[in-house]
Design an enzyme around this catalytic site. Sequence first.
Site, mmCIF file in Angstrom:
data_model
loop_
_atom_site.group_PDB
_atom_site.id
_atom_site.type_symbol
_atom_site.label_atom_id
_atom_site.label_comp_id
_atom_site.label_asym_id
_atom_site.label_seq_id
_atom_site.Cartn_x
_atom_site.Cartn_y
_atom_site.Cartn_z
ATOM 1 N N SER A 234 58.925 12.440 9.681
ATOM 2 C CA SER A 234 59.604 11.314 9.043
ATOM 3 C C SER A 234 58.962 9.972 9.380
ATOM 4 O O SER A 234 59.016 9.044 8.567
ATOM 5 C CB SER A 234 61.079 11.301 9.449
ATOM 6 O OG SER A 234 61.737 12.466 8.997
ATOM 7 N N HIS A 299 62.338 7.433 12.204
ATOM 8 C CA HIS A 299 62.500 6.921 10.842
ATOM 9 C C HIS A 299 62.349 5.409 10.817
ATOM 10 O O HIS A 299 61.612 4.847 9.989
ATOM 11 C CB HIS A 299 63.879 7.303 10.294
ATOM 12 C CG HIS A 299 64.137 8.772 10.217
ATOM 13 N ND1 HIS A 299 64.379 9.543 11.326
ATOM 14 C CD2 HIS A 299 64.207 9.607 9.144
ATOM 15 C CE1 HIS A 299 64.587 10.807 10.953
ATOM 16 N NE2 HIS A 299 64.485 10.865 9.641
#
EC number: 3.4.21.105
Length: 358
Positions: A234, A299
């Site tokens: 991610s 993220h």
Amino acid sequence: QLDPENTGFIGVETFASLVHSHELPLDPAKLDMLVALAQGNDEGQVCYQELVDLISSKRSSSFKRAIANGQRALPRDVLLDETGLGFYKRFVRYVAYEILPCEMDRRWYFYQHRTCPPPIFMAAVTLTQIIVFLCYGARLNKWVLQTYHPEYMKSPLVYHPGHRARAWRFLTYMFMHVGLEQLGFNALLQLMIGVPLEMVHGILRISFLYLAGVLAGSLTVSITDMRAPLVGGSGGVYALCSAHLANVVMNWAGMRCPYKLLRMVLALVCMSSEVGRAVWLRFSPPLPASGPQPSFMAHLAGAIVGISMGLTILRSYEESLQDQCGWWVLLLSYGTFLLFAVFWNIFAYDLLGAQIPP
């Protein structure tokens, strides 16, 4: 003969008559660009070096400056009016309108694009992630929430705070995923956004941006969430997505991709949902586990890398990064962060007495 004073310039009318009288086999698109380039300067002259650079598919500094200043309009219609294109050329045209905000850039990319080298980096990363996931899924007989399996965290690829000395884990965690849903989300974005970006900006820039997001993700977790392990690509995916979305916003008027507002809203909703899911798994896991669940900070770190460093990388098509002052500032900032994170991982865990899970 046409330039007796050896200035390197001749008038655009002289050049046009030369092309017509000798029937020079020049690419019509490149000829249009050269004439537009001549019309962009004050004296309406054709530069010999610009002619050489254009025929050899190389941009001169004056050509790039002229594009940046927007001093000319193409004498021909836009690319969308091109007819009789094959499937691959239509795909290249789609990529040009998806990624590039300037019509001159889009035409330049469309006519000088070559199939070699192909965009192999994002395809190779995605294929490797799928193979690794299938291997662990078959081995553990678990395809969803694999991190709850007691054997999963023993993988040599997972980043775990207890194995910080094994430096490869700060990168290889990108090949491991929590489950089928996370792998599917990352693979879809890598192919839909990463491959077009790599086709336009090249393997070096996009691989650097992706790996910078992956490394920033694991190092950020080691600083902000010291007890948590980490899996998934991610960090790199969010670096690519945030860089592309930021580029679209910064060049909103020039972007010609269809339904850009709707697509941006959907992308932001999907990315926010993925972050929310990661936060939920980290702090409110649905099943009891032997240790803490993977962190969500990768993220956010990837998004920061994409908005800052990625926006500079994607800002100008084919513009050399070494000529941009902002690029060196960002690179120095990123290097400072890496250095700080290295010392943090060496000394901070012992000084702070962090309780590392088994």
